[in-house]
Design a protein around this motif. Structure first.
Motif, PDB file in Angstrom:
ATOM      1  N   UNK A   1      21.604  26.522 -19.191  1.00 14.17           N
ATOM      2  CA  UNK A   1      20.145  26.385 -19.627  1.00 14.17           C
ATOM      3  C   UNK A   1      20.050  25.096 -20.892  1.00 14.17           C
TER       4      UNK A   1
ATOM      5  N   UNK B   1      17.833  24.234 -23.761  1.00 12.14           N
ATOM      6  CA  UNK B   1      16.514  24.872 -23.992  1.00 12.14           C
ATOM      7  C   UNK B   1      15.649  23.755 -25.088  1.00 12.14           C
TER       8      UNK B   1
ATOM      9  N   UNK C   1      11.367  22.604 -25.940  1.00 11.44           N
ATOM     10  CA  UNK C   1       9.959  22.724 -25.518  1.00 11.44           C
ATOM     11  C   UNK C   1       9.400  21.580 -25.398  1.00 11.44           C
TER      12      UNK C   1
ATOM     13  N   UNK D   1      12.924  25.204 -20.495  1.00  8.62           N
ATOM     14  CA  UNK D   1      14.376  24.943 -20.509  1.00  8.62           C
ATOM     15  C   UNK D   1      14.690  23.977 -19.200  1.00  8.62           C
TER      16      UNK D   1
ATOM     17  N   UNK E   1      18.683  21.311 -31.253  1.00 12.45           N
ATOM     18  CA  UNK E   1      19.652  22.167 -31.136  1.00 12.45           C
ATOM     19  C   UNK E   1      19.221  22.491 -29.749  1.00 12.45           C
TER      20      UNK E   1
ATOM     21  N   UNK F   1      20.669  24.947 -27.660  1.00 14.60           N
ATOM     22  CA  UNK F   1      20.980  26.313 -27.458  1.00 14.60           C
ATOM     23  C   UNK F   1      21.427  26.367 -26.168  1.00 14.60           C
ATOM     24  N   UNK F   2      22.348  25.704 -25.458  1.00 14.11           N
ATOM     25  CA  UNK F   2      22.817  25.668 -24.270  1.00 14.11           C
ATOM     26  C   UNK F   2      23.595  27.274 -23.996  1.00 14.11           C
ATOM     27  N   UNK F   3      23.402  27.708 -22.769  1.00 18.51           N
ATOM     28  CA  UNK F   3      24.365  28.884 -22.319  1.00 18.51           C
ATOM     29  C   UNK F   3      24.099  29.088 -20.846  1.00 18.51           C
ATOM     30  N   UNK F   4      25.024  29.476 -20.381  1.00 18.74           N
ATOM     31  CA  UNK F   4      24.989  29.809 -18.956  1.00 18.74           C
ATOM     32  C   UNK F   4      23.837  30.436 -18.365  1.00 18.74           C
TER      33      UNK F   4
END
Lengths: 487, 486
Positions: B78, B80, B82, B90, B273, B275-278
């Protein structure tokens, strides 16, 4: 007799419906009447739609008359936590953010319950976006524990457990991310089951923490829980995380499977903070199983001390992203003062979310931020693997684990104002979510003050039938489930 | 000081699938606003993504066509941020494990002349990943509206290494990449429909320097020509800044192709930033060798290898191959007609396709798929000409009529009386005698050794024959009669 319909089990009501002793319309009417009588004190519902429920009940009666009854849930009112979507009904997550939102589609569990003939009944209160352990975080006010109206029903699915305990529904669905089904079930003296992650579709469940959330049933008896689970379990092409497993006939299996079982007692779950009366009740349950010939063995889950930290990193990280969609642009609360797009975001979210939700979004945003990801989120995922491994190691020696569900019985409304004190209510339940395992809470007694106590059984992945059979063996020898609060 | 430009391109290509990348609703362009939506696209509470396998197939195929290394597992992250065009706030994308790594795009630089092949080289790729497209914002005087029809369309991001040095290279890169995507059936790459979008990263540095200079990202390059013009403009702008003693700032600039100017959109300080995460809603998908082999078998021959094969196998000149191979359907049409006409007729078929067919298609604004001339009909026409049954001028007329009616060349030749055999030898000899008798001056010139004077007799003969006389036979007859005059 008819006055007590609302305290009967699905199995008992099924017999009455089958013999045409009672109709679904009469049963639904009785549940509505009971709700109107006690709801002012319990406040378990965010909303309910009498006309819709009665129309569903009439349709059910028509099916039954035509010989097209759909099974054990035909004509049975089932309440849904207000995070599970029902087409044409409000879906608020107990948040001001979604106060006026009506969902246009059915969750997969809703579709399945409708397909099973159930009467979908009411929108049950909960902590806002399922974040909490007391249902006090609802934007629409707290729910009371039917056993003591000055106390909390637990949470986050407190509306579900309270409505069931109070006779305002026959069964209910909740969602469990860190104990949100089992803990309120324990505090309200009903059965609550959190299935293995992936057994029940999450499509149509408002996401809190995607890798932890599971929908599960609240029921008066273990057999009822088995009936409910049978109706909602199974692979769903709309949920990539749902598992392609064969679904047994839980109701039949629960009656068929007999012990003895090998039960593990994790020593880390009986330490400081455990209420002596809860401890005593659980010890008596252990003694019962031992007397039944079960092998009781102490086991260790050495990473238990890291569960809370791990949980609050992973759950908040996922929540911070999952809740980003509530922005006031397409639906939900939009601030009247907003001047541009960015302003809509800031003001709508500031106004729409409650304090606990904001706290978790901020925490989750922080742990995912550049430079912190490895130290927090990635590390937490590694610890999560160790926590799961703890359980799998224990299952080499035992079939299931036996623990208290909650360290304490129902506490007073407003008693735990410190968020950390509330987080500690979940210490026996969150490890299960991190490990993706099935677990249930079954009533195992009352405190001297008359508050229900819950026994937690934690099973191996997809071993729900075993778990329910173990719980039923206990339930059959006790009558806790036949006791009801006086309201 | 001498400077060189360093250019890297980030190209977004929409994948042509029936449905969107994470839900079943149709993907498409040009529909009424917000009709290609469903609860998942609109990110309604409780919705979940489910991967469309066709999109994954397409990016793997793209990777195979470009010689990339294909990731053994398709993993989703994802991203993220806005923005109102992003319904979930996201974007589901691929961060640390893109589907394709490495690979390259073969390009052809402009030759010394239009009809001469230019230099070929390979531009290396960094990565290709799969993600979902966003919606579209429409701004009005006091409000903005969002159309989510585009949201959730499968999108590939193709990132080149920063190894291009001129606007022409970038132009050639995009042209070739676009052709590859169309060849593979991966995308139609219509830039007007946003199916291919390009951002360029441009910096300049002193020749000989190995470190990259300050990078400027150029956005809104919404045609391939604008990419070329925008990059050329940006290189000039950067040179001018340095030459006046100024410093370049890392920024994003917006290029306006109509006016040929650019302006700063934002500088580096506003970097996100993400805030990538799986993505916990999507399980990683294993891509095994069998899956790749199946897709590899579906990969077509690309345009440059095809061009080399056409040149070799059919002995075609660059002027023909360079036109034939750019459209796969046209190249297939050509090969089909050659197969039917005989491989010795490749040049004739090629000429018909490149000169006549493309002209007729162009003037009638039709696509090849709408052409009424089948490869078999074209092959038949080539054979009629080759056997002398139909003469070249007549064949041109027949071709135009074939294009209009879809009839076979034989039918048209018969109906219109255009077969060369309509003329008998006695008649032709009489017309030749008449023509020689009518032009004593040309006879004198021819006798005096001016061979080209013979052409003066041909016009009247052809006129009398109404164009149906075989020029070779006319020439031979005239020479025989002139020689007989002593």
């Amino acid at each position: 007799m008819a006055a007590e319909l609302f305290f009967k089990s699905i199995a008992e009501l099924g017999a009455l419906l089958d013999t045409k002793t009672v109709s679904s319309a009469e049963l639904t009417q009785a549940v509505i009447a009971r709700t109107k009588a006690v709801e002012g004190r319990v406040k378990a519902f965010n909303s309910f739609d009498e006309a819709d429920a009665l129309a569903q009940a009439s349709a059910s009666d028509a099916r039954r008359a035509a010989g097209q009854a759909r099974g054990p849930l035909e004509g049975i009112p089932v309440g849904l936590k207000d995070v599970i979507s029902v087409a044409g009904q409000p879906l608020t997550a107990s948040s001001k953010m979604l106060a006026n939102f009506v969902s246009p589609y059915d969750a997969t569990v809703t579709t399945k319950l409708k397909g099973a003939g159930a009467v979908i009944w009411g929108r049950l209160n909960c902590d806002e976006f399922a974040m909490g352990s007391s249902t006090e975080n609802s934007a629409f006010g707290p729910t009371a524990n039917p056993w003591d109206l000055s106390r909390v029903p637990g949470g986050s699915s407190g509306g579900s457990s309270a409505a069931l305990a109070a006779g305002e529904t026959i069964a209910a669905l909740g969602s469990d991310t860190g104990g949100s089904i089992r803990q309120p079930a324990a505090l309200c003296g009903v059965v609550g089951l959190k299935p293995t992650y992936g057994l029940v579709s999450r499509y149509g469940l408002i996401a809190f923490a995607s890798s932890l959330d599971q929908i599960g049933p609240f029921a008066r008896t273990v057999e009822d829980a088995a009936i409910m689970l049978g109706a909602i379990a199974g692979h769903d092409p709309l949920d990539s995380t749902s598992f392609k497993a064969d679904i047994p006939d839980y109701r039949a299996e629960v009656k068929r499977r007999q012990g003895p079982w090998r039960l593990g007692i994790p020593k880390e779950y009986f330490g400081a903070g455990l209420d002596p009366e809860v401890n005593a009740a659980v010890e008596r349950a252990i003694a019962f199983y031992r007397a039944q010939g079960c092998e009781i063995k102490e086991v260790s889950l050495p990473h238990t001390q890291y569960c809370l930290d791990t949980y609050y990193i992973i759950a908040t990280a996922e929540a911070s992203s999952n809740l980003a969609r509530y922005d006031g642009i397409r639906y939900g609360h939009r601030s009247k003062d907003a001047k541009d797009a960015v302003d809509i975001y800031f003001k709508s979210r500031a106004e729409g979310f409650g304090a606990e939700v904001k706290r978790r979004i901020i925490l989750g945003t922080y742990v995912l931020s550049s430079g912190y990801y490895d130290a927090f989120y990635l590390r937490a995922q590694k610890v999560r693997t160790l926590i799961r491994q703890d359980f799998l190691n224990a299952y080499r020696e035992v079939d299931a684990l036996l623990t208290p569900t909650s360290p304490v019985p129902a506490f007073k409304l407003g008693e735990k104002s410190d968020p950390l004190a509330l987080y500690l209510c979940d210490i026996y339940t969150i490890g299960v979510n991190l490990a993706g395992l099935p677990a249930l809470s079954v009533p195992c007694g009352f405190t001297t003050g008359g508050l229900p106590i819950g026994l937690q059984l934690i099973g191996q992945p997809f071993a729900e039938a075993n778990l329910l059979a173990m719980a039923r063996a206990y339930e059959q020898a006790h009558d806790w489930h036949r006791q009801h609060p006086s309201l | 000081m001498n400077y060189e430009a360093v250019i890297g391109l980030e190209v977004h290509v929409q994948i042509k699938t029936n449905s969107k990348v994470f839900t079943r609703v149709a993907a498409g362009y040009g529909q009424p606003e917000n009709t290609l939506t469903d609860p998942v696209v609109l990110a309604l509470p409780g919705t979940l993504p489910v991967m469309n396998k066709a999109a994954l197939d397409a990016i793997i195929k793209a990777g195979l066509l470009l010689g990339c290394e294909i990731a053994p597992v398709c993993k989703w992250d994802r991203k993220n941020y806005f923005y109102p065009d992003s319904p979930k706030n996201y974007q589901i994308s691929q961060y640390d494990q893109p589907m394709c790594l490495g690979g390259s795009v073969e390009i052809e630089l402009p030759g010394p002349a239009r009809n001469v092949m230019g230099e070929h080289k390979r531009i290396p790729l960094t990565r290709i990943h799969l993600e979902e497209d966003v919606g579209k914002l429409n701004h009005f005087a006091t409000e903005s509206l969002v159309d989510y029809n585009r949201a959730g369309t499968p999108l590939m991001e193709i990132v080149s290494d920063p190894t291009m040095h001129s606007a022409e290279e970038a132009f050639a890169y995009l042209t070739s990449l676009r052709a590859t995507m169309i060849y593979g059936g991966i995308s139609d790459c219509d830039m007007e429909k946003g199916q291919l979008r390009c951002d360029a990263n441009i910096s300049i540095r002193p020749v000989g320097e190995t470190k990259l200079g300050t990078k400027v990202e150029l956005k809104n390059l919404n045609s391939i020509s604008f990419v070329r013009d925008g990059i050329a403009h940006e290189i000039k702008r950067q040179l001018a800044v340095l030459e006046r003693g100024g410093t370049l700032v890392q920024e994003t600039r917006d290029y306006d192709g109509q006016t040929g100017t650019s302006q700063s959109l934002r500088s580096k300080e506003m970097a996100h930033d993400y805030r990538y995460f799986p993505d916990p809603d999507l399980m990683p998908v294993k891509v095994d060798e069998g899956w790749k082999d199946k897709l590899r078998a579906e990969c077509p021959e690309l345009s440059f290898p095809k061009q080399r094969r056409f040149a070799e196998a059919y002995a075609l000149p660059y002027t023909l191959t360079s036109v034939l191979v750019w459209d796969k359907a046209l190249a297939d049409y050509f090969e089909e007609a050659v197969k039917l006409a005989g491989s010795g007729k490749a040049q004739a078929v090629g000429n018909w396709v490149v000169n006549d067919l493309l002209r007729e298609l162009g003037t009638s604004h039709r696509a090849l798929s709408d052409s009424k001339i089948s490869p078999a009909h074209l092959a038949a026409l080539v054979q009629l000409v080759d056997s002398g049954t139909v003469l070249t001028n007549a064949a041109k007329e027949i071709f135009v009529e074939m294009f209009a009616t879809g009839e076979t060349p034989g039918v048209i030749a018969d109906r219109r009386g255009l077969r060369a055999t309509a003329t008998d030898a006695g008649e032709l000899e009489q017309w030749c005698r008449d023509s020689i008798a009518a032009n004593a001056k040309a006879v004198v010139e021819f006798k005096a050794g001016k061979d080209s004077a013979i052409n003066a007799f041909k016009g009247p003969v052809m006129k009398a024959a109404k164009g149906k006389a075989d020029p070779k036979l006319v020439d031979a007859t005239l020479r025989r009669l002139l020689a007989a005059m002593g």
